[in-house]
Design an enzyme around this catalytic site. Structure first.
Site, short mmCIF file in Angstrom:
data_model
loop_
_atom_site.label_atom_id
_atom_site.label_comp_id
_atom_site.label_asym_id
_atom_site.label_seq_id
_atom_site.Cartn_x
_atom_site.Cartn_y
_atom_site.Cartn_z
N ARG A 46 -8.94 -7.82 -6.37
CA ARG A 46 -7.80 -8.34 -5.61
C ARG A 46 -6.60 -8.48 -6.54
NH1 ARG A 46 -7.48 -13.43 -5.42
NH2 ARG A 46 -9.58 -13.84 -4.70
N ASP A 170 13.97 -1.55 3.92
CA ASP A 170 12.78 -0.83 4.36
C ASP A 170 13.17 0.65 4.35
OD1 ASP A 170 10.82 0.50 5.84
OD2 ASP A 170 10.47 -1.19 7.19
N LYS A 195 3.32 6.27 6.42
CA LYS A 195 4.21 7.29 6.96
C LYS A 195 4.38 8.45 5.95
CE LYS A 195 4.20 4.08 10.06
NZ LYS A 195 5.25 3.08 10.19
#
Ligand code: PLP
Length: 380
Positions: A46, A170, A195
């Protein structure tokens, strides 16, 4: 070195242990410590994992930033950035943005006392006018989703810094190949790597890239503390996609320019939104701050929802699906798909009407894509 070279080499040296040319999938949760506190830089996956670390270095390089951090999704990356803020803080956001970001602001962070004002995405002065004494961050997407409006990043960065607030961009729709917001003055770049960066519609992921070590420490703290990290396999798939980003974007753009020109002025089409068309209201800005125009096209069809329904039903190469940026062409109906989280009155006020269709132009042959669209429009 130039973009294409960095995409293949940065963060991706042959494996020091075995010489493996491709960064291995370090599918392990934990790492041996030789003695207490003595380790090779990794303790627990993590906190840090070598495959993820390679991705973080590579994406930082492509955005021209000093630090990259990878997350389990684009929204997890967005959450990590917004988590730098506190109760009572205020965000100014563009009013054309990903529906999930809107939902996060209005239904999650709102409950923790963060308020957001939405302003016309393409008017830099509106961002300044909306600021209050509590404003800490400006959040923008450019090109925006789904109307493909542009924000003048340099102008808004100046406003942000004059007022001592962060500018977060973004950059999912452009990809770092087409636009690098940090170089234009932004403080924080966020991507949904689901994407263009992943590029093959086979993973969900996100990244944050920054230059400022203090922002890096704050977002990295959240990455480890909240734990929305990608697993090693997803990090590896993202790296695999990222290597070919430049060649893919070149073709996405070539195909999109070709189709946008075809659609512009088509008798069944009311309006086309594509920054590469000379008729786009911000075409000059697109040429200035982007190195291309991207692979996304939106359009309003004549004839409302019935026309959209017929168009979508008769496409065979464009698959009806959410998401974008993959090798295959997709068609999306924002009103009930990607932007369903925005209440309908607000949605229509923003121009996401019942006749709006969004295309993610893939890497198929452009003549085949044009024929598919021509056939579907003829059935409308
Ligand atoms: C898809 C998308 C997101 C959210 O990313 P996920 O990976 O789906 O969490 C954020 N911003 C934009 C512009 C997007 O297209």
């Amino acid at each position: 070195m130039r973009f294409e070279t960095r995409a293949i080499h940065d963060g991706q040296k042959p494996d020091p242990l075995t010489g493996a040319v491709t960064v291995p999938v370090y599918q392990t949760s934990t790492f041996q410590q030789e003695s207490i506190g003595q380790h090779k830089g990794y303790e627990y996956s993590r906190t840090g994992n070598p495959t993820r670390h390679a991705l973080e270095e590579a994406i930082a390089s492509l955005e021209g930033g000093a630090y990259g951090l990878a997350f389990a999704s684009g929204l997890a990356a967005t959450t990590a950035v917004l988590s730098m803020l506190r109760t009572g803080d205020h965000v100014v956001a563009g009013d054309d943005l990903y529906g999930g970001t809107y939902r996060l602001l209005e239904q999650v962070f709102c409950r923790w006392g963060l308020t957001t004002t939405y302003v016309p995405v393409d008017d830099p002065h509106a961002y300044e006018q909306a600021m209050t004494g509590n404003t800490r961050m400006i959040w923008i997407e450019t090109p925006s989703n789904p109307l493909l409006k542009l924000v003048d990043i340099r102008a808004v960065a100046e406003i942000a810094h004059k007022n001592n607030v962060y500018l977060a961009v973004d950059n999912t729709f452009a990809s770092p190949f087409v636009q690098q917001p940090l170089a234009l003055g932004a403080d924080i770049v966020v991507h949904s790597t689901t994407k263009y960066i992943g590029g093959h519609s086979d993973l969900v992921g996100g990244v944050v890239v920054v230059d400022d070590p203090a922002i890096f420490e704050a977002v990295k703290f959240h990455q480890n503390a909240a734990g929305a990290v990608p697993g090693p396999w997803d990090a590896w798939l993202t790296l695999r996609g990222l290597k070919t980003l430049a060649v893919r974007m070149d073709r996405h753009q070539e195909n999109a320019v070709f189709l946008a020109k075809y659609l512009d002025g088509h008798p069944k089409v009311e309006q086309v939104y594509y920054p590469g068309l000379p008729g786009h209201a911000q075409h000059a800005l697109a040429k200035k701050q982007m190195s291309g125009f991207g692979g996304m096209i939106s359009m309003q069809l004549k004839g409302g929802y019935a026309a959209v329904e017929a168009f979508v039903a008769h496409l065979t190469l464009f698959t009806l699906a959410e998401s974008l940026g993959g090798v295959e062409s997709l068609v999306n109906y924002p009103a009930t798909m990607t932007h369903a989280a925005i209440p309908s009155e607000e949605r229509i006020r923003r121009g996401i009407t019942d006749s709006l269709v969004r295309l993610s132009v893939g890497l198929e042959n452009k003549l085949d894509l044009k024929a598919d669209i021509a056939e579907a429009l003829s059935r409308v």
